[in-house]
Design a protein around this motif. Structure first.
Motif, short mmCIF file in Angstrom:
data_model
loop_
_atom_site.label_atom_id
_atom_site.label_comp_id
_atom_site.label_asym_id
_atom_site.label_seq_id
_atom_site.Cartn_x
_atom_site.Cartn_y
_atom_site.Cartn_z
N ALA A 30 0.92 -1.14 -0.13
CA ALA A 30 0.04 0.00 -0.02
C ALA A 30 0.86 1.37 -0.08
O ALA A 30 0.53 2.15 -0.61
CB ALA A 30 -0.88 0.02 1.47
N PHE A 31 2.01 1.07 0.91
CA PHE A 31 2.80 2.43 0.82
C PHE A 31 3.54 2.66 -0.29
O PHE A 31 3.76 3.63 -0.96
CB PHE A 31 3.93 2.19 1.93
N ARG A 32 3.92 1.44 -0.95
CA ARG A 32 4.73 1.61 -2.49
C ARG A 32 3.87 2.11 -3.67
O ARG A 32 4.12 3.05 -4.23
CB ARG A 32 5.26 0.13 -2.86
N MET B 155 2.30 9.42 -6.13
CA MET B 155 2.79 10.67 -5.88
C MET B 155 3.89 10.99 -6.79
O MET B 155 4.11 12.14 -7.17
CB MET B 155 3.63 10.73 -4.29
N ASP B 156 5.02 10.14 -7.11
CA ASP B 156 5.78 10.17 -8.29
C ASP B 156 5.30 10.35 -9.60
O ASP B 156 5.68 11.42 -10.15
CB ASP B 156 6.69 8.89 -8.18
N ARG B 157 4.12 9.77 -10.10
CA ARG B 157 3.50 10.23 -11.22
C ARG B 157 3.04 11.60 -11.18
O ARG B 157 2.81 12.35 -12.19
CB ARG B 157 2.37 9.30 -11.42
N ALA C 217 5.32 18.80 -12.79
CA ALA C 217 6.59 19.58 -12.97
C ALA C 217 6.69 20.36 -14.46
O ALA C 217 6.09 20.18 -15.27
CB ALA C 217 7.69 18.40 -13.11
N PRO C 218 7.17 21.46 -13.96
CA PRO C 218 7.17 22.41 -15.20
C PRO C 218 8.32 22.00 -16.31
O PRO C 218 9.27 21.24 -15.97
CB PRO C 218 8.00 23.92 -14.62
N ALA C 219 7.76 22.25 -17.55
CA ALA C 219 8.94 21.78 -18.57
C ALA C 219 10.32 22.32 -18.56
O ALA C 219 10.37 23.84 -18.04
CB ALA C 219 8.24 22.23 -19.81
#
Length: 70
Positions: A40-42, A48-50, A56-58
């Motif tokens: 579940a944590f993974r 969150m990474d996605r 994220a700005p270009a």
């Protein structure tokens, strides 16, 4: 030391010219309920990474380097 500054930030780039990559290693533990909790944590970390990547700005293009050898 991690500056926590955005990549390409002029304040940090003027202080530190070199970069080192930082890695994170996750190890699941044995025991009752731990494998499910670990999964579940993974899953949350991947989400969150996605999310972070999508927002994220270009990156800005680098200025061309001039050659004075001409």
């Amino acid at each position: 030391m991690d500056s926590c500054a955005a990549e390409g930030h002029p304040m940090i780039d003027s202080l530190w010219a070199e970069r080192r990559h930082v890695a994170r290693v996750s190890v699941g533990l044995r025991g009752f309920g731990r494998p499910a909790l670990f999964a579940a944590f993974r899953q949350g970390e991947r989400f969150m990474d996605r999310r972070r990547t999508a927002s994220a700005p270009a990156p800005t293009p680098s200025s061309p380097v001039e050659n004075d050898d001409d």
